[in-house]
Design a protein around this motif. Structure first.
Motif, PDB file in Angstrom:
ATOM      1  N   ALA A 154     -10.600 -33.870  -1.791  1.00 53.87           N
ATOM      2  CA  ALA A 154      -9.592 -32.848  -1.513  1.00 53.87           C
ATOM      3  C   ALA A 154     -10.214 -31.466  -1.410  1.00 53.87           C
ATOM      4  O   ALA A 154      -9.769 -30.624  -0.626  1.00 53.87           O
ATOM      5  N   SER A 155     -11.279 -31.205  -2.189  1.00 53.14           N
ATOM      6  CA  SER A 155     -11.900 -29.873  -2.180  1.00 53.14           C
ATOM      7  C   SER A 155     -12.579 -29.571  -0.844  1.00 53.14           C
ATOM      8  O   SER A 155     -12.843 -28.416  -0.535  1.00 53.14           O
ATOM      9  N   CYS A 156     -12.861 -30.603  -0.059  1.00 54.16           N
ATOM     10  CA  CYS A 156     -13.513 -30.393   1.239  1.00 54.16           C
ATOM     11  C   CYS A 156     -12.518 -30.032   2.333  1.00 54.16           C
ATOM     12  O   CYS A 156     -12.919 -29.550   3.399  1.00 54.16           O
ATOM     13  N   LEU A 157     -11.240 -30.291   2.087  1.00 47.32           N
ATOM     14  CA  LEU A 157     -10.228 -30.072   3.116  1.00 47.32           C
ATOM     15  C   LEU A 157      -9.600 -28.701   2.996  1.00 47.32           C
ATOM     16  O   LEU A 157      -9.456 -28.154   1.899  1.00 47.32           O
ATOM     17  N   ASP A 158      -9.241 -28.167   4.132  1.00 53.53           N
ATOM     18  CA  ASP A 158      -8.544 -26.884   4.159  1.00 53.53           C
ATOM     19  C   ASP A 158      -7.226 -27.031   3.410  1.00 53.53           C
ATOM     20  O   ASP A 158      -6.452 -27.965   3.668  1.00 53.53           O
ATOM     21  N   SER A 159      -6.971 -26.088   2.494  1.00 54.23           N
ATOM     22  CA  SER A 159      -5.756 -26.193   1.681  1.00 54.23           C
ATOM     23  C   SER A 159      -4.499 -26.108   2.529  1.00 54.23           C
ATOM     24  O   SER A 159      -3.439 -26.581   2.146  1.00 54.23           O
ATOM     25  N   HIS A 160      -4.600 -25.486   3.717  1.00 51.42           N
ATOM     26  CA  HIS A 160      -3.422 -25.371   4.578  1.00 51.42           C
ATOM     27  C   HIS A 160      -2.988 -26.723   5.118  1.00 51.42           C
ATOM     28  O   HIS A 160      -1.881 -26.860   5.638  1.00 51.42           O
TER      29      HIS A 160
ATOM     30  N   LYS B 113     -13.414 -24.244   6.873  1.00 52.58           N
ATOM     31  CA  LYS B 113     -14.274 -23.627   7.885  1.00 52.58           C
ATOM     32  C   LYS B 113     -15.687 -23.357   7.371  1.00 52.58           C
ATOM     33  O   LYS B 113     -16.666 -23.610   8.085  1.00 52.58           O
ATOM     34  N   PRO B 114     -15.846 -22.834   6.133  1.00 53.74           N
ATOM     35  CA  PRO B 114     -17.221 -22.628   5.649  1.00 53.74           C
ATOM     36  C   PRO B 114     -18.003 -23.934   5.544  1.00 53.74           C
ATOM     37  O   PRO B 114     -19.198 -23.974   5.837  1.00 53.74           O
ATOM     38  N   LEU B 115     -17.302 -25.029   5.154  1.00 55.95           N
ATOM     39  CA  LEU B 115     -17.976 -26.321   5.040  1.00 55.95           C
ATOM     40  C   LEU B 115     -18.356 -26.842   6.422  1.00 55.95           C
ATOM     41  O   LEU B 115     -19.470 -27.346   6.620  1.00 55.95           O
ATOM     42  N   LEU B 116     -17.449 -26.720   7.370  1.00 55.83           N
ATOM     43  CA  LEU B 116     -17.744 -27.178   8.727  1.00 55.83           C
ATOM     44  C   LEU B 116     -18.932 -26.418   9.303  1.00 55.83           C
ATOM     45  O   LEU B 116     -19.827 -27.008   9.924  1.00 55.83           O
ATOM     46  N   SER B 117     -18.964 -25.104   9.074  1.00 55.82           N
ATOM     47  CA  SER B 117     -20.092 -24.295   9.545  1.00 55.82           C
ATOM     48  C   SER B 117     -21.390 -24.772   8.908  1.00 55.82           C
ATOM     49  O   SER B 117     -22.426 -24.882   9.568  1.00 55.82           O
ATOM     50  N   TYR B 118     -21.331 -25.087   7.612  1.00 58.76           N
ATOM     51  CA  TYR B 118     -22.517 -25.582   6.903  1.00 58.76           C
ATOM     52  C   TYR B 118     -22.979 -26.921   7.473  1.00 58.76           C
ATOM     53  O   TYR B 118     -24.175 -27.141   7.698  1.00 58.76           O
ATOM     54  N   LEU B 119     -22.022 -27.820   7.720  1.00 59.93           N
ATOM     55  CA  LEU B 119     -22.374 -29.146   8.225  1.00 59.93           C
ATOM     56  C   LEU B 119     -22.984 -29.084   9.619  1.00 59.93           C
ATOM     57  O   LEU B 119     -23.696 -30.000  10.034  1.00 59.93           O
ATOM     58  N   LEU B 120     -22.709 -28.012  10.327  1.00 63.38           N
ATOM     59  CA  LEU B 120     -23.295 -27.835  11.655  1.00 63.38           C
ATOM     60  C   LEU B 120     -24.608 -27.054  11.591  1.00 63.38           C
ATOM     61  O   LEU B 120     -25.119 -26.614  12.626  1.00 63.38           O
ATOM     62  N   GLY B 121     -25.132 -26.883  10.366  1.00 63.82           N
ATOM     63  CA  GLY B 121     -26.464 -26.295  10.217  1.00 63.82           C
ATOM     64  C   GLY B 121     -26.495 -24.825   9.882  1.00 63.82           C
ATOM     65  O   GLY B 121     -27.577 -24.234   9.774  1.00 63.82           O
ATOM     66  N   GLN B 122     -25.330 -24.192   9.708  1.00 64.73           N
ATOM     67  CA  GLN B 122     -25.275 -22.769   9.393  1.00 64.73           C
ATOM     68  C   GLN B 122     -25.153 -22.564   7.875  1.00 64.73           C
ATOM     69  O   GLN B 122     -24.837 -23.489   7.133  1.00 64.73           O
ATOM     70  N   PRO B 123     -25.382 -21.335   7.385  1.00 67.34           N
ATOM     71  CA  PRO B 123     -25.179 -21.069   5.944  1.00 67.34           C
ATOM     72  C   PRO B 123     -23.710 -21.247   5.577  1.00 67.34           C
ATOM     73  O   PRO B 123     -22.816 -21.083   6.419  1.00 67.34           O
ATOM     74  N   PHE B 124     -23.485 -21.556   4.310  1.00 67.28           N
ATOM     75  CA  PHE B 124     -22.119 -21.700   3.805  1.00 67.28           C
ATOM     76  C   PHE B 124     -21.607 -20.295   3.482  1.00 67.28           C
ATOM     77  O   PHE B 124     -21.985 -19.693   2.488  1.00 67.28           O
TER      78      PHE B 124
END
Length: 694
Positions: free
Chosen positions: A160-166, A182-193
């Protein structure tokens, strides 16, 4: 359908060059499954057998997963770390949890997915998969009946913590959308969290750490000892405001190569529980994925909030977010040590005079003002932190720019005064005195003692630190002075001269607002006064000090006991205070002996002798004043034994008499003004008292 594959290059035997490449493969698999689901459901509606379809789908998926895993292994061998691999290795998700997270992540990776989502949702314009869709796709591989769906239904824990609360709504669980933070998705695509909460961010490059290297080394040692242990550790750093606590923690993060997330208590405490939990989940993701740590600042004073259990419970929740948490505060006892078992604290002490001089020198060079700034004097006289000194220079520089002039010492003095004004509240009044040494006509011995008082500020670092006297004096390093003598002998002017010489603001303490009839209130006011004064750079002036510093009485009733307790408390605070306190009294015999022992200088102010009176009569008349040719100031000095304030009053009144008569200032006006002054004190002068001027 049998001719459709997952779209992954089966001959590809090279490592992934980025997380995006890996997610494109994930997207291809999801696209394949979407088409498979649509075809399977269409065949079921037509009564066709789907066994061959499911067999082909599972074979394709199995082969695709083998290719992806092989490329991941090759990527590890190449030394490149994929964020996605790190994420799934840290979080041990069940397969039913991992699948919908990947599905949520591939949204937007391929344009062809959106129309398929819409088709799968019976023609709706859907751009985000739902829980129901995830189960439909997942069912392709294991069949329609499986018990693991309960994991997805509960939507709890790490999943649940990985999903957007909305995405959590009042809809039925199967209709809820699956959307990664969104921060997690950005991280998973190789960007900083990059967390959504970013009130304070570490500056790059870091400003120079001018002091507290010793504290930094200790903090590094403790952090290294903690390592990757899951057992919570709290490191508490406390010191005055602007002492550089956040900068020190930024250096700690740099040395540990572990990113730090700064979290402000005053921001999170008023949040709703839902919003706060959402923030904590996001920060927990960030610290875990980046092997970072948390820094909590602006915490409340727990001694004042002991009954507020909500503070305790929320603090415990903060500690659950990250095993290694740094807390920043101002007081030694601000942190509730009972909340955690592993705890270590470090004090960012008030800088020594030598350290302050080094900091003043550093910023003087930075602003190209070495020739304008007396670093030694400022380092000795100002009680300031690194941040306060830095802000003072910035303010002084902007003042010089606005005036179109070069950087000057006077702008620094004014900046210090501006930053401290009003901090003493209603306990004190600012005295804007402008008197200098030449204005003060007193006995030479008195002036010499006053110069020694100023020297105790100017050369504090030499005597106290270089010569080692502070080693013999662990407390009571402040400067306390008592001026005593009859009214009008120059005590108040002398205080103003010292303030002007040192460039410090002078505050007269309003004793009427300090003393309270309620038990304990006076002590509270005294503590508040000295606590506020610690954060400033001022001289505290207690005029008519005998009213508060009087002899302690024999205890006859509770009033005597309370009065003596107030006196003892004042003595204690004076001794702890490291600034300058000046007392003035007309009744030195009324001062308690206990105060005398704690006062470094006791300077008598006596009625001026004839020669001193002559200097006063001549010096107190401005150069612009028109004088009668026959004025005889020496006669008045030799004839009348007056204090400096009385002479000043006579000259003022005589000047107004002269201007009213449209005459220059002369003997006649001085005679009349002198008679008025004596009448104030019940004395009548005769013609004979004025000798030849009668």
């Amino acid at each position: 359908m049998n001719n459709i594959d997952c779209g992954i290059n089966k001959e590809n035997r090279i490592p992934y060059l980025s997380d995006s490449e890996l997610w494109l493969d994930f997207a291809s698999i999801m696209e394949f499954l979407l088409w498979a689901v649509l075809q399977k459901e269409e065949m079921e509606r037509n009564g066709e057998d789907t066994a061959e379809l499911l067999l082909h789908a599972n074979e394709e998926l199995e082969e695709a997963e083998e290719i992806i895993q092989r490329r991941i292994e090759l990527t590890k061998i190449s030394g490149f770390e994929l964020h996605t691999v790190k994420f799934f290795s840290l979080y041990h998700f069940a397969k039913i949890e991992k699948f919908p997270l990947v599905l949520a992540g591939v949204v937007g990776m391929k344009d062809t997915l959106i129309p398929i989502f819409s088709a799968a949702e019976t023609g709706k314009n859907v751009q985000t998969p739902t829980v129901e869709m995830a189960l439909r796709l997942y069912g392709i591989t294991i069949g329609p009946d499986f018990k693991e769906t309960a994991l997805l239904v509960n939507r709890t824990g790490d999943f649940a913590s990985c999903l957007d609360s909305h995405s959590n709504s009042s809809k039925a669980w199967h209709q809820e959308t699956l959307s990664l933070r969104k921060p997690l998705l950005s991280y998973l695509l190789g960007q900083p969290f990059v967390a959504s909460y970013r009130k304070y961010a570490v500056q790059e490059p870091l400003p120079k750490l001018l002091v507290y290297e010793e504290v930094l080394e200790k903090a590094i040692s403790v952090s290294n000892h903690q390592g990757t242990s899951a057992e919570p550790l709290v490191m508490y750093l406390y010191g005055r405001k602007k002492s550089g606590k956040k900068l020190l923690i930024s250096y700690l993060a740099k040395y540990l190569q572990r990113p730090v997330t700064f979290l402000c208590w005053q921001d999170i405490f008023p949040m709703s529980e839902e919003k706060r939990d959402n923030l904590f989940q996001e920060i927990e993701l960030k610290t875990k994925l980046e092997n970072g740590f948390l820094c909590l600042y602006d915490i409340p004073n727990w001694e004042e909030d002991q009954e507020n259990t909500s503070h305790d419970s929320m603090f415990s929740r903060v500690l659950d977010v990250c095993p290694f948490t740094v807390v920043l505060g101002e007081g030694k006892h601000d942190f509730p040590v009972w909340i955690t078992e592993k705890f270590v604290s470090f004090h960012l002490w008030d800088m020594t005079a030598t350290e302050k001089i080094a900091v003043w020198s550093y910023f003087s060079r930075l602003y190209h003002a070495e020739d304008q700034i007396d670093a030694a004097l400022n380092g000795n006289k100002y009680v300031m932190s690194v941040g306060e000194i830095e802000n003072t220079f910035a303010t002084a520089y902007l003042t010089s720019v606005s005036n179109g002039t070069s950087f000057e010492e006077k702008y620094v003095e004014e900046a210090v005064k501006q930053r401290g004004r009003g901090n003493l509240g209603n306990y004190a009044t600012l005295i804007n005195g402008k008197f200098v040494w030449d204005d003060l006509i007193v006995d030479p011995t008195v002036k010499r003692q006053m110069q020694y008082i100023c020297a105790q500020v100017k050369y504090r670092n030499i005597v106290g630190e270089e010569w080692g006297f502070f080693e013999k004096t662990p407390y009571g390093r402040g400067i306390s002075v008592l001026f005593y003598g009859p009214p009008g002998t120059g005590k108040t002017m002398a205080v103003q001269v010292i303030a002007a010489e040192l460039g410090l603001e002078l505050y007269r303490i309003d004793l009427s607002k300090m003393v309270s009839k309620y038990i304990g209130e006076t002590e509270k006011n005294i503590s508040s006064l000295f606590e506020r004064a610690k954060q400033m750079n001022v001289i505290l002036f207690f005029d008519e000090a005998d009213s508060l510093f009087a002899k302690r009485s024999e205890i006859k009733d509770s009033n005597d006991r309370n009065a003596n307790a107030e006196t003892a408390h004042l003595l204690q605070k004076m001794e702890e205070y490291e600034g300058m306190v000046i007392l003035a009294t007309n009744l030195v015999d009324q001062i308690d002996d206990a105060f005398r022992r704690r006062i470094k200088f006791m300077i008598p102010f006596r009625f001026p002798d004839v020669e001193t009176r002559k200097k006063l009569w001549h010096s107190l008349i401005p150069d612009k004043t028109p004088l009668d040719d026959g004025i005889d100031l020496d006669f008045f000095a030799e004839t009348f034994e007056l204090s400096g304030s009385q002479i000043k009053e006579i000259l003022w009144n005589a000047a107004y008499i002269a201007v009213s008569d449209q005459k220059p200032l002369g003997n006649e006006q001085l005679k009349e003004a002198t008679m008025w002054n004596y009448m104030k004190y019940g004395k009548q002068l005769t013609k004979e008292d004025f000798g030849y001027l009668a």
